[in-house]
Structure formats: structure tokens, C-alpha cells
Design a protein around this motif. Structure first.
Motif, PDB file in Angstrom:
ATOM      1  N   ILE A  38       0.854  -1.196   0.000  1.00 38.37           N
ATOM      2  CA  ILE A  38       0.000   0.000   0.000  1.00 38.37           C
ATOM      3  C   ILE A  38       0.892   1.250   0.000  1.00 38.37           C
ATOM      4  N   PRO A  39       1.018   1.910  -1.134  1.00 36.74           N
ATOM      5  CA  PRO A  39       1.823   3.134  -1.168  1.00 36.74           C
ATOM      6  C   PRO A  39       1.086   4.285  -0.507  1.00 36.74           C
ATOM      7  N   VAL A  40       1.738   4.928   0.452  1.00 36.29           N
ATOM      8  CA  VAL A  40       1.110   6.064   1.156  1.00 36.29           C
ATOM      9  C   VAL A  40       2.115   7.211   1.307  1.00 36.29           C
ATOM     10  N   ALA A  41       3.071   7.301   0.386  1.00 37.16           N
ATOM     11  CA  ALA A  41       4.154   8.266   0.570  1.00 37.16           C
ATOM     12  C   ALA A  41       3.985   9.547  -0.247  1.00 37.16           C
ATOM     13  N   GLY A  42       2.838   9.705  -0.919  1.00 35.10           N
ATOM     14  CA  GLY A  42       2.647  10.896  -1.766  1.00 35.10           C
ATOM     15  C   GLY A  42       2.467  12.154  -0.927  1.00 35.10           C
ATOM     16  N   THR A  98      -1.117  16.755  -2.301  1.00 34.96           N
ATOM     17  CA  THR A  98      -1.268  18.209  -2.496  1.00 34.96           C
ATOM     18  C   THR A  98      -2.728  18.627  -2.646  1.00 34.96           C
ATOM     19  N   ARG A  99      -3.551  17.758  -3.232  1.00 35.51           N
ATOM     20  CA  ARG A  99      -4.956  18.150  -3.419  1.00 35.51           C
ATOM     21  C   ARG A  99      -5.697  18.232  -2.090  1.00 35.51           C
ATOM     22  N   MET A 100      -5.098  17.683  -1.053  1.00 33.75           N
ATOM     23  CA  MET A 100      -5.749  17.694   0.263  1.00 33.75           C
ATOM     24  C   MET A 100      -5.086  18.691   1.215  1.00 33.75           C
ATOM     25  N   PRO A 135      -1.214  12.768   7.425  1.00 37.23           N
ATOM     26  CA  PRO A 135      -1.300  12.160   6.100  1.00 37.23           C
ATOM     27  C   PRO A 135      -2.747  12.024   5.653  1.00 37.23           C
ATOM     28  N   LYS A 136      -2.994  12.262   4.351  1.00 40.14           N
ATOM     29  CA  LYS A 136      -4.393  12.176   3.885  1.00 40.14           C
ATOM     30  C   LYS A 136      -4.967  10.783   4.144  1.00 40.14           C
ATOM     31  N   GLU A 137      -4.103   9.760   4.125  1.00 42.72           N
ATOM     32  CA  GLU A 137      -4.577   8.390   4.348  1.00 42.72           C
ATOM     33  C   GLU A 137      -5.071   8.191   5.778  1.00 42.72           C
ATOM     34  N   LEU A 178       3.508  -1.210   3.965  1.00 39.75           N
ATOM     35  CA  LEU A 178       3.166   0.195   3.697  1.00 39.75           C
ATOM     36  C   LEU A 178       4.406   0.877   3.136  1.00 39.75           C
ATOM     37  N   ILE A 179       4.254   1.578   2.020  1.00 39.73           N
ATOM     38  CA  ILE A 179       5.371   2.383   1.501  1.00 39.73           C
ATOM     39  C   ILE A 179       5.168   3.782   2.053  1.00 39.73           C
ATOM     40  N   THR A 180       5.958   4.137   3.057  1.00 40.06           N
ATOM     41  CA  THR A 180       5.719   5.383   3.785  1.00 40.06           C
ATOM     42  C   THR A 180       6.848   6.384   3.526  1.00 40.06           C
ATOM     43  N   ARG A 231      10.501   2.777   3.458  1.00 38.31           N
ATOM     44  CA  ARG A 231      10.414   4.199   3.106  1.00 38.31           C
ATOM     45  C   ARG A 231      10.656   4.455   1.617  1.00 38.31           C
ATOM     46  N   GLN A 232       9.907   5.395   1.096  1.00 37.21           N
ATOM     47  CA  GLN A 232      10.240   5.983  -0.208  1.00 37.21           C
ATOM     48  C   GLN A 232      10.821   7.361   0.144  1.00 37.21           C
ATOM     49  N   ASN A 233      12.097   7.576  -0.166  1.00 40.76           N
ATOM     50  CA  ASN A 233      12.755   8.795   0.333  1.00 40.76           C
ATOM     51  C   ASN A 233      12.182  10.069  -0.253  1.00 40.76           C
ATOM     52  N   GLU A 234      11.729   9.969  -1.486  1.00 47.01           N
ATOM     53  CA  GLU A 234      11.174  11.139  -2.178  1.00 47.01           C
ATOM     54  C   GLU A 234       9.970  10.649  -2.958  1.00 47.01           C
ATOM     55  N   PRO A 235       8.863  11.382  -2.980  1.00 49.06           N
ATOM     56  CA  PRO A 235       7.719  10.891  -3.747  1.00 49.06           C
ATOM     57  C   PRO A 235       7.925  11.084  -5.254  1.00 49.06           C
ATOM     58  N   ARG A 236       8.540  10.104  -5.877  1.00 48.15           N
ATOM     59  CA  ARG A 236       8.852  10.228  -7.308  1.00 48.15           C
ATOM     60  C   ARG A 236       7.839   9.496  -8.178  1.00 48.15           C
ATOM     61  N   LEU A 260      -4.107   1.428  -3.551  1.00 42.70           N
ATOM     62  CA  LEU A 260      -3.818   2.834  -3.267  1.00 42.70           C
ATOM     63  C   LEU A 260      -4.455   3.212  -1.938  1.00 42.70           C
ATOM     64  N   GLY A 261      -3.637   3.865  -1.104  1.00 42.66           N
ATOM     65  CA  GLY A 261      -4.059   4.111   0.272  1.00 42.66           C
ATOM     66  C   GLY A 261      -5.054   5.239   0.436  1.00 42.66           C
ATOM     67  N   ASP A 262      -5.416   5.908  -0.675  1.00 44.84           N
ATOM     68  CA  ASP A 262      -6.365   7.020  -0.549  1.00 44.84           C
ATOM     69  C   ASP A 262      -7.700   6.690  -1.214  1.00 44.84           C
TER      70      ASP A 262
HETATM   71  P1  UTP Z   1      -1.825  10.116  -5.757  1.00 42.80           P
HETATM   72  O1  UTP Z   1      -1.154  10.674  -6.933  1.00 42.80           O
HETATM   73  O2  UTP Z   1      -3.316  10.100  -5.728  1.00 42.80           O
HETATM   74  O3  UTP Z   1      -1.377  10.806  -4.416  1.00 42.80           O
HETATM   75  O4  UTP Z   1      -1.258   8.668  -5.476  1.00 42.80           O
HETATM   76  P2  UTP Z   1      -0.517  12.076  -4.106  1.00 42.80           P
HETATM   77  O5  UTP Z   1       0.597  12.250  -5.053  1.00 42.80           O
HETATM   78  O6  UTP Z   1      -0.205  11.970  -2.651  1.00 42.80           O
HETATM   79  O7  UTP Z   1      -1.668  13.185  -4.273  1.00 42.80           O
HETATM   80  P3  UTP Z   1      -1.651  14.588  -4.967  1.00 42.80           P
HETATM   81  O8  UTP Z   1      -1.791  14.292  -6.440  1.00 42.80           O
HETATM   82  O9  UTP Z   1      -0.359  15.269  -4.594  1.00 42.80           O
HETATM   83  O10 UTP Z   1      -2.849  15.284  -4.391  1.00 42.80           O
HETATM   84  C1  UTP Z   1      -2.033   7.556  -5.033  1.00 42.80           C
HETATM   85  C2  UTP Z   1      -1.405   6.886  -3.828  1.00 42.80           C
HETATM   86  O11 UTP Z   1      -0.023   6.615  -4.067  1.00 42.80           O
HETATM   87  C3  UTP Z   1       0.800   7.166  -3.068  1.00 42.80           C
HETATM   88  C4  UTP Z   1      -0.037   8.279  -2.416  1.00 42.80           C
HETATM   89  O12 UTP Z   1       0.321   8.434  -1.026  1.00 42.80           O
HETATM   90  C5  UTP Z   1      -1.473   7.795  -2.593  1.00 42.80           C
HETATM   91  O13 UTP Z   1      -1.946   7.042  -1.476  1.00 42.80           O
HETATM   92  N1  UTP Z   1       2.062   7.677  -3.667  1.00 42.80           N
HETATM   93  C6  UTP Z   1       2.021   8.552  -4.709  1.00 42.80           C
HETATM   94  C7  UTP Z   1       3.269   7.274  -3.139  1.00 42.80           C
HETATM   95  O14 UTP Z   1       3.328   6.461  -2.186  1.00 42.80           O
HETATM   96  N2  UTP Z   1       4.429   7.768  -3.661  1.00 42.80           N
HETATM   97  C8  UTP Z   1       4.431   8.635  -4.713  1.00 42.80           C
HETATM   98  O15 UTP Z   1       5.538   9.044  -5.138  1.00 42.80           O
HETATM   99  C9  UTP Z   1       3.198   9.044  -5.244  1.00 42.80           C
END
Ligand code: UTP
Length: 291
Positions: free
Chosen positions: A12-16, A19-21, A29-31, A58-60, A106-111, A133-135
Motif C-alpha cells: 500500500i503506497p502512502v508516501a505521496g 497536495t490536493r488535500m 497524512p491524507k490516508e 506500507l510504503i511510507t 520508506r520511499q525517500n522522495e515521492p517520485r 492505493l491508500g487514498d
Molecule cells: P496520488 O497521486 O493520488 O497521491 O497517489 P498524491 O501524489 O499523494 O496526491 P496529490 O496528487 O499530490 O494530491 C495515489 C497513492 O499513491 C501514493 C499516495 O500516497 C497515494 O496514497 N504515492 C504517490 C506514493 O506512495 N508515492 C508517490 O511518489 C506518489
């Protein structure tokens, strides 16, 4: 179900950034934002457990430690609740922790989603896995985790959960093209990330749940940054399609996104409308608002 075609692990990736939230998702975290009485991520892990998953990765990220804490024990709180006869307040989470082992990486940077999933290679160790997807949560039966695990036991290929969406919304999703080979079953030949309405090959959108096979990791290594400068899972899946079949399954459950404020509020209202006691408290207020 043969052991070979059984899916035990979920990623379950949750490292984003979420921004929309923002600003709600800056420190929380939005999750972890609640839908009725529990955070979204708990619904996701509950769905995994109902689908036969007993191991969740969890990918945090550094900023999202609170997600792991949610699934950890808090002995001080537990003994306080016990003293007050209120153990039931944490019962759902205690039960879940018994069914599922939670791990984190961990994912060090949301890439991008693809990069997040690449962090799971060591943990999944060659097994097929459910990617969630965790959201996004689902209501109705069977849950996607169960439906996709069952489909995998027959098909033995990567499988993408799909949802038919209105044409005006295709640009918000990854969309698949392919041949319908059974009821709600597609042999996929191509995926397009967020297509323009007139370029969309179908209205079948990728719906936040996948069964991925170990071949995805090689494809992710070969995938360069795509849309928005992110490593896109969709691009890696297109590469995988050159070597392996991938199927799509139209999900029976209803998808609820919480990644933006309007959808988050809608999800809360919709789920509340299905809880008679809660709805009895909310409905009069809505009627008043609507005049
Ligand atoms: P989203 O693209 O919907 O999430 O990714 P985001 O990037 O957090 O949201 P915005 O676009 O900035 O508003 C779907 C899922 O993938 C995870 C997010 O945490 C989300 O649960 N994700 C996304 C990662 O784990 N890593 C990333 O680099 C991008």
C-alpha cells in the motif's frame, strides 16, 4: 485454491504529498483523514484482510510515521480504556492487527507511484502481490481484494481492477484498451495515463487496485520519468505487456476516493447514509440546508 496462485501480500503506497488535500494533509497524512469513525487507511487494510491477505507492506515516508503508529499498540491508552470499560473503542484495530502483519519501508522522495512500488521488491520476494492505493476505499461485496485474488487464482497473470467511468471523467484516470473476453473481463493490450477525452481508448479506468507479478520490478527499473516527471506504474505495465499478458477485471464494489476535499466529503456522506443511527442525526440537518 492452489498455494501457487494464492496472493498473501499487499503493498500500500502512502508516501505521496497529497497536495490536493492541503492544508489538511500537511501534518496529518491524507490516508489518516477519517471517514466516519476511522481513518481511510484502516478501511484499506480491512479490505485486504477480508481478501485473504496476511502481510501488508506500507510504503511510507519520513512525514508519514503516524500511519505506522495507527497500526501499532498503544499500551497506555489500552489500559486507560480497559479501566473505563471502553475497550470496544479500539476493538476494530486490535482485531485487524491479529489478522495482518504490518511492515513498512520508506520511499525517500515521492517520485511517483511506480517508484513507490519499486521499494517493495525485497519484501514481496518473488510472490504476486496486491497493490492498493491508500487514498481509495470501496464499499459493497465482494471487496476488490477478494475479487482480484479470486481472479488471480484462475488467470495467474497480473490483473488490474477497473471501473467504467463517464466519458467526461476519463482524463482523471489511467484508461485501458483491450478485448472483452468474458463478463467484466478484459485482455488488456495497452494503458494510457490520463488521456484527453477524444483520445481515450475506452471508458474503463484503472481503479486503485491491482494484482502485480514479480515481472513488474524489471519493468519499473526500465521506466523513466513520464507524466508530471513521475515514474508511472502505467508506463511500467505497458512494458510488461510486451512480455506477459495482463487482464482487467471490472470491480463489483463501489470506489470512493478521498484524495480531494469534495470526494472526501461525498464519501463521508454516502457512507453515513448507510448507517441508520448516524443518518437519523445528519439527515434533518441536510434537509434544513436544502430548504
Ligand atoms: P496520488 O497521486 O493520488 O497521491 O497517489 P498524491 O501524489 O499523494 O496526491 P496529490 O496528487 O499530490 O494530491 C495515489 C497513492 O499513491 C501514493 C499516495 O500516497 C497515494 O496514497 N504515492 C504517490 C506514493 O506512495 N508515492 C508517490 O511518489 C506518489
Amino acid at each position: 485454491m492452489s498455494e501457487m496462485n494464492r496472493v498473501r501480500k499487499a503493498v500500500i503506497p502512502v508516501a505521496g504529498f497529497g497536495t490536493r488535500m492541503l492544508p489538511a494533509a500537511k501534518a496529518v497524512p491524507k490516508e489518516l483523514l477519517p471517514v466516519l469513525d476511522r481513518p481511510t487507511i484502516q478501511y484499506v487494510v480491512e479490505e485486504a484482510a477480508r481478501g485473504g491477505i496476511n502481510d501488508v507492506l506500507l510504503i511510507t515516508s519520513r512525514e508519514k510515521r503516524a500511519i505506522e503508529d495507527h497500526f501499532d499498540r498503544n499500551r497506555e491508552l489500552e489500559s486507560r480504556l480497559k479501566g473505563n470499560g471502553q475497550e470496544s473503542l479500539l476493538a476494530s484495530i486490535a482485531e485487524l492487527s491479529e489478522q495482518v502483519q504490518i511492515h513498512c519501508v520508506r520511499q525517500n522522495e515521492p517520485r511517483g507511484l511506480g517508484d513507490a512500488i519499486a521499494r517493495a521488491e525485497h519484501h514481496v520476494n518473488g510472490e504476486p502481490f496486491l497493490c492498493m492505493l491508500g487514498d481509495t476505499l470501496f464499499s459493497g461485496h465482494p471487496g476488490p481484494a477478494r475479487q482480484l485474488a479470486d481472479a488471480y487464482s484462475h488467470l495467474g497473470t497480473a490483473i488490474i481492477g477497473l471501473e467504467e467511468v463517464p466519458l467526461e471523467n476519463v482524463g482523471r484516470y489511467g484508461v485501458v484498451s483491450g478485448e472483452m473476453i468474458g463478463e467484466g473481463l478484459v485482455r488488456i493490450d495497452h494503458l494510457v495515463e490520463k488521456p484527453a477525452r477524444d483520445k481515450a481508448p475506452s471508458r474503463l479506468a484503472i481503479a486503485a487496485r491491482y494484482i502485480l507479478t514479480t515481472g513488474i520490478f524489471d519493468c519499473l527499473r526500465k521506466t523513466t520519468a513520464g507524466k508530471n516527471g513521475e515514474i508511472q506504474l502505467t508506463d511500467a505495465l505497458n512494458l510488461q505487456l510486451e512480455h506477459e499478458p495482463i487482464h482487467g477485471v471490472v470491480l463489483k464494489a463501489q470506489r470512493h476516493d478521498i484524495g480531494n476535499p469534495v470526494d472526501w466529503l461525498k464519501t463521508n456522506l454516502l457512507l453515513a447514509s448507510r448507517e441508520p443511527a448516524l443518518w437519523a442525526a445528519i439527515e434533518p440537518m441536510l434537509r434544513e440546508l436544502l430548504g
